[in-house]
Motif scaffolding. Structure first.
Motif, short mmCIF file in Angstrom:
data_model
loop_
_atom_site.label_atom_id
_atom_site.label_comp_id
_atom_site.label_asym_id
_atom_site.label_seq_id
_atom_site.Cartn_x
_atom_site.Cartn_y
_atom_site.Cartn_z
N GLY A 20 10.12 5.87 9.11
CA GLY A 20 10.32 7.10 9.87
C GLY A 20 9.16 8.06 9.78
N GLY A 21 8.23 7.77 8.89
CA GLY A 21 7.08 8.66 8.73
C GLY A 21 6.18 8.15 7.63
N TRP A 22 5.24 9.01 7.26
CA TRP A 22 4.21 8.63 6.30
C TRP A 22 3.86 9.83 5.43
CZ3 TRP A 22 2.70 3.55 6.26
CH2 TRP A 22 3.07 2.80 7.39
N LYS A 23 3.34 9.54 4.24
CA LYS A 23 2.88 10.61 3.37
C LYS A 23 1.45 10.36 2.95
CE LYS A 23 4.00 11.17 -0.93
NZ LYS A 23 4.76 11.53 -2.14
N HIS A 24 0.74 11.48 2.83
CA HIS A 24 -0.62 11.47 2.31
C HIS A 24 -0.56 11.27 0.81
CE1 HIS A 24 -3.98 13.72 0.42
NE2 HIS A 24 -4.69 13.23 1.41
N GLY A 25 -1.48 10.51 0.29
CA GLY A 25 -1.55 10.32 -1.15
C GLY A 25 -3.00 10.22 -1.60
N LEU A 26 -3.22 10.57 -2.85
CA LEU A 26 -4.51 10.38 -3.48
C LEU A 26 -4.30 9.51 -4.71
CD1 LEU A 26 -6.15 13.93 -3.26
CD2 LEU A 26 -6.80 11.88 -1.98
N GLY A 28 -4.83 8.32 -8.11
CA GLY A 28 -5.48 8.92 -9.27
C GLY A 28 -6.07 10.28 -8.98
N GLY A 29 -5.53 10.96 -7.94
CA GLY A 29 -6.05 12.27 -7.57
C GLY A 29 -7.40 12.24 -6.90
N ARG A 30 -7.84 11.06 -6.46
CA ARG A 30 -9.22 10.94 -5.99
C ARG A 30 -9.36 10.14 -4.70
NH1 ARG A 30 -10.55 8.60 -10.15
NH2 ARG A 30 -10.44 6.47 -9.35
N ASP A 31 -8.82 8.92 -4.66
CA ASP A 31 -9.06 8.01 -3.55
C ASP A 31 -7.95 8.12 -2.51
OD1 ASP A 31 -11.35 7.01 -4.82
OD2 ASP A 31 -10.16 5.58 -5.98
N LEU A 32 -8.34 8.23 -1.25
CA LEU A 32 -7.38 8.42 -0.16
C LEU A 32 -6.43 7.23 -0.08
CD1 LEU A 32 -6.77 10.49 2.06
CD2 LEU A 32 -8.26 9.19 3.58
N ALA A 33 -5.14 7.55 0.04
CA ALA A 33 -4.10 6.52 0.15
C ALA A 33 -2.97 7.08 1.00
CB ALA A 33 -3.60 6.12 -1.24
N CYS A 34 -1.93 6.28 1.20
CA CYS A 34 -0.79 6.70 2.01
C CYS A 34 0.41 5.86 1.60
CB CYS A 34 -1.08 6.54 3.50
SG CYS A 34 -1.51 4.84 3.99
N ALA A 35 1.58 6.25 2.08
CA ALA A 35 2.79 5.49 1.81
C ALA A 35 3.79 5.74 2.93
CB ALA A 35 3.41 5.89 0.46
N PRO A 36 4.58 4.71 3.27
CA PRO A 36 5.61 4.89 4.30
C PRO A 36 6.80 5.67 3.76
CG PRO A 36 5.71 2.67 3.41
CD PRO A 36 4.53 3.33 2.76
N ILE A 37 7.45 6.40 4.65
CA ILE A 37 8.70 7.10 4.37
C ILE A 37 9.79 6.42 5.19
CG2 ILE A 37 9.94 9.29 4.54
CD1 ILE A 37 7.19 10.67 4.37
N LEU A 38 10.87 6.02 4.55
CA LEU A 38 11.94 5.34 5.27
C LEU A 38 12.58 6.28 6.29
CD1 LEU A 38 13.64 3.55 2.25
CD2 LEU A 38 12.12 2.51 3.96
N ALA A 39 12.93 5.75 7.45
CA ALA A 39 13.59 6.56 8.47
C ALA A 39 14.87 7.19 7.94
CB ALA A 39 13.88 5.70 9.70
N ALA A 40 15.60 6.45 7.09
CA ALA A 40 16.85 6.97 6.54
C ALA A 40 16.63 8.11 5.57
CB ALA A 40 17.60 5.84 5.83
N SER A 41 15.38 8.30 5.12
CA SER A 41 15.05 9.36 4.17
C SER A 41 14.48 10.60 4.84
CB SER A 41 14.04 8.83 3.14
OG SER A 41 14.59 7.75 2.40
N VAL A 42 14.37 10.60 6.17
CA VAL A 42 13.91 11.77 6.91
C VAL A 42 15.14 12.55 7.36
CG1 VAL A 42 12.56 12.60 8.86
CG2 VAL A 42 11.85 10.53 7.66
N GLY A 171 1.57 -3.74 9.44
CA GLY A 171 2.52 -4.20 10.44
C GLY A 171 3.48 -3.14 10.91
N HIS A 172 3.17 -1.86 10.60
CA HIS A 172 4.02 -0.74 11.00
C HIS A 172 3.17 0.35 11.63
CE1 HIS A 172 7.60 -2.29 8.94
NE2 HIS A 172 6.80 -2.65 7.97
N PRO A 173 2.70 0.15 12.85
CA PRO A 173 1.80 1.13 13.47
C PRO A 173 2.41 2.53 13.53
CG PRO A 173 1.91 -0.89 14.76
CD PRO A 173 2.97 -1.00 13.73
N VAL A 174 1.55 3.53 13.51
CA VAL A 174 1.98 4.92 13.61
C VAL A 174 2.46 5.18 15.03
CG1 VAL A 174 1.22 7.32 13.47
CG2 VAL A 174 0.39 5.64 11.81
N THR A 175 3.71 5.64 15.17
CA THR A 175 4.33 5.76 16.48
C THR A 175 4.74 7.20 16.77
OG1 THR A 175 6.52 5.29 15.60
CG2 THR A 175 5.23 3.42 16.34
#
Length: 212
Positions: A20-26, A28-42, A171-175
């Motif tokens: 259902g969405g995505w979150k920004h992550g770093l 180790g506080g340094r390297d750009l990363a991300c993670a999916p958010i479940l639709a049921a959790s929005v 396999g989960h494009p941003v929509t």
């Protein structure tokens, strides 16, 4: 490594449901990363969440996407995909039995402890605001808690470009219709008991109820 953490995220989503969405992550506080958010959790504004161990909350800004963002999209195309910017809560609850002992990569594999996102009102005039410096009001914040700088719009667009490529590879494009949270502005703040939480950015409000 990071690819293993992304593989764990992908496997989790395959087992638990739609994105259902995505979150920004770093990492180790340094390297750009991300993670999916479940639709049921929005969740909508005012949602009730059950108190659980290690539950924490952050005040965030959430982007609602009006268009999909394919890998390789230009900065202009990414900017046009942002439909609105909202105040939001992110609730965190690591799923490890001993969350304090996890490495940064293990935290990333656990989708950076995302438990739920509660979406509040749209920020007024967000097109003209400095998103890195927004005033936050949160009556539940402990004394001494101070807001952290957010991402500027150029930083946000750069992250969305990174996210689009990563999401497509998973396999989960941003929509269109997805929400993207862009990092804690206040918190994480531990939640010790039941109660109502309210916060505001530029007068736009978000609320949630924690119940036992």
């Amino acid at each position: 490594g990071m690819e293993d953490a992304f593989a764990m995220q992908r496997r989790t989503v395959a087992l638990l449901g739609a994105v259902g969405g995505w979150k920004h992550g770093l990492l180790g506080g340094r390297d750009l990363a991300c993670a999916p958010i479940l639709a049921a959790s929005v969740l909508p504004d005012g949602a009730a969440l059950t108190l659980r161990p290690n539950l924490r909350v952050e005040v965030e800004t959430a982007l609602r996407l009006a268009r999909p963002i394919p890998a390789g999209a230009s900065a202009g195309e990414i900017a046009e995909a942002i439909g609105s910017v909202h105040v939001a809560f992110e609730f965190l609850a690591a799923r490890y039995s001993e969350p304090a002992d996890r490495t940064p990569l293990e935290a990333m594999a656990d989708r950076f402890s995302n438990h739920a996102v509660v979406l509040g009102a749209e920020l007024p005039d967000w097109h003209t605001r400095d998103l890195a410096d927004l005033p936050i009001a949160a009556g539940f914040a402990p004394p001494g808690a101070t807001a952290q700088p957010g991402m500027s719009m150029p930083d946000t667009i750069a992250f969305l470009g990174f996210l689009a490529a990563r999401a497509e590879a998973m396999g989960h494009p941003v929509t269109a219709g997805q929400f993207v949270i862009t990092g804690a502005r206040l918190g994480p703040i531990p939640i010790a008991g039941a109660g109502r939480l309210e916060a505001a950015i530029l007068g736009a409000r978000v609320s949630a109820e924690v119940v036992v």
